[in-house]
Design an enzyme around this catalytic site. Sequence first.
Site, PDB file in Angstrom:
ATOM      1  N   GLY A  91       0.756  -1.315   0.053  1.00 25.22           N
ATOM      2  CA  GLY A  91       0.129   0.076   0.008  1.00 25.22           C
ATOM      3  C   GLY A  91       0.669   1.350   0.024  1.00 25.22           C
ATOM      4  O   GLY A  91       0.352   2.385   0.143  1.00 25.22           O
ATOM      5  N   HIS A  98       8.765   6.213   5.594  1.00 21.51           N
ATOM      6  CA  HIS A  98       8.017   7.104   6.373  1.00 21.51           C
ATOM      7  C   HIS A  98       7.108   6.049   7.377  1.00 21.51           C
ATOM      8  O   HIS A  98       6.476   5.045   6.882  1.00 21.51           O
ATOM      9  CB  HIS A  98       7.191   8.180   5.847  1.00 21.51           C
ATOM     10  CG  HIS A  98       6.375   7.510   4.791  1.00 21.51           C
ATOM     11  ND1 HIS A  98       6.716   7.285   3.517  1.00 21.51           N
ATOM     12  CD2 HIS A  98       4.895   7.325   4.780  1.00 21.51           C
ATOM     13  CE1 HIS A  98       5.515   6.828   2.630  1.00 21.51           C
ATOM     14  NE2 HIS A  98       4.597   6.917   3.446  1.00 21.51           N
ATOM     15  N   HIS A 100       3.951   5.973   9.567  1.00 17.90           N
ATOM     16  CA  HIS A 100       2.768   6.843   9.931  1.00 17.90           C
ATOM     17  C   HIS A 100       2.434   6.501  11.295  1.00 17.90           C
ATOM     18  O   HIS A 100       2.781   5.493  11.928  1.00 17.90           O
ATOM     19  CB  HIS A 100       1.525   6.067   9.288  1.00 17.90           C
ATOM     20  CG  HIS A 100       1.318   6.203   7.599  1.00 17.90           C
ATOM     21  ND1 HIS A 100       0.479   7.037   7.059  1.00 17.90           N
ATOM     22  CD2 HIS A 100       2.256   5.594   6.672  1.00 17.90           C
ATOM     23  CE1 HIS A 100       0.888   6.776   5.568  1.00 17.90           C
ATOM     24  NE2 HIS A 100       1.672   5.810   5.233  1.00 17.90           N
TER      25      HIS A 100
HETATM   26  P1  5GP Z   1       1.974   5.722   1.763  1.00 18.69           P
HETATM   27  O1  5GP Z   1       0.775   5.620   1.334  1.00 18.69           O
HETATM   28  O2  5GP Z   1       3.242   5.675   0.922  1.00 18.69           O
HETATM   29  O3  5GP Z   1       2.221   4.768   3.142  1.00 18.69           O
HETATM   30  O4  5GP Z   1       1.845   7.071   2.526  1.00 18.69           O
HETATM   31  C1  5GP Z   1       1.963   8.285   1.886  1.00 18.69           C
HETATM   32  C2  5GP Z   1       1.420   9.157   2.731  1.00 18.69           C
HETATM   33  O5  5GP Z   1       1.612  10.626   2.355  1.00 18.69           O
HETATM   34  C3  5GP Z   1      -0.167   9.299   2.619  1.00 18.69           C
HETATM   35  O6  5GP Z   1      -0.957   9.136   3.599  1.00 18.69           O
HETATM   36  C4  5GP Z   1      -0.873  10.747   1.881  1.00 18.69           C
HETATM   37  O7  5GP Z   1      -1.652  11.231   2.455  1.00 18.69           O
HETATM   38  C5  5GP Z   1       0.643  11.518   2.267  1.00 18.69           C
HETATM   39  N1  5GP Z   1       0.915  12.525   1.441  1.00 18.69           N
HETATM   40  C6  5GP Z   1       0.932  12.484   0.208  1.00 18.69           C
HETATM   41  N2  5GP Z   1       1.104  13.707  -0.402  1.00 18.69           N
HETATM   42  C7  5GP Z   1       1.277  14.536   0.852  1.00 18.69           C
HETATM   43  C8  5GP Z   1       1.908  15.961   0.931  1.00 18.69           C
HETATM   44  O8  5GP Z   1       2.175  16.613  -0.249  1.00 18.69           O
HETATM   45  N3  5GP Z   1       1.937  16.538   1.947  1.00 18.69           N
HETATM   46  C9  5GP Z   1       1.620  15.666   3.286  1.00 18.69           C
HETATM   47  N4  5GP Z   1       1.744  16.275   4.401  1.00 18.69           N
HETATM   48  N5  5GP Z   1       1.353  14.464   3.155  1.00 18.69           N
HETATM   49  C10 5GP Z   1       1.313  13.974   1.835  1.00 18.69           C
END
Ligand code: 5GP
Length: 112
Positions: A91, A98, A100
């Site tokens: 996902g 990063h 969460h």
């Molecule tokens: P992943 O899907 O890779 O586990 O998490 C990426 C996260 O980055 C998502 O929860 C998404 O909402 C967040 N995200 C994507 N673009 C941005 C942005 O421009 N600014 C911030 N603060 N969060 C972002």
Amino acid sequence: MATLFTKIINREIPAKIIYEDDDVIAFHDIAPQAPVHFLVVPKKEIATLADVTEADKPLLGHIVFMAQKLAKEQGCEEGFRVVMNTNEQGGQTVYHIHLHVLGQRNMHWPPG
Ligand code: 5GP
């Protein structure tokens, strides 16, 4: 090509930053999935958790340590969840690792 999160680190894209030091930054997620939802990001660009090396172990410890410290500061004393989505099936959408941190609501198991 800088990652999206490196652009946040470099202040090329705005974010609600809650913590920063030489190695790590933390900011609120743009699409929060809980009343508290922030990301703890190493400044080093590592694409996925599957790409870390032995040399990254202290950095990973640092982001986990900061996750719990900031969770408490953000009002998640009752509990919180940390997640690191990894690669497409995990996902992941942003390829700069990063953690969460989600809190202030009851979490469910198994996750979706
Ligand atoms: P992943 O899907 O890779 O586990 O998490 C990426 C996260 O980055 C998502 O929860 C998404 O909402 C967040 N995200 C994507 N673009 C941005 C942005 O421009 N600014 C911030 N603060 N969060 C972002």
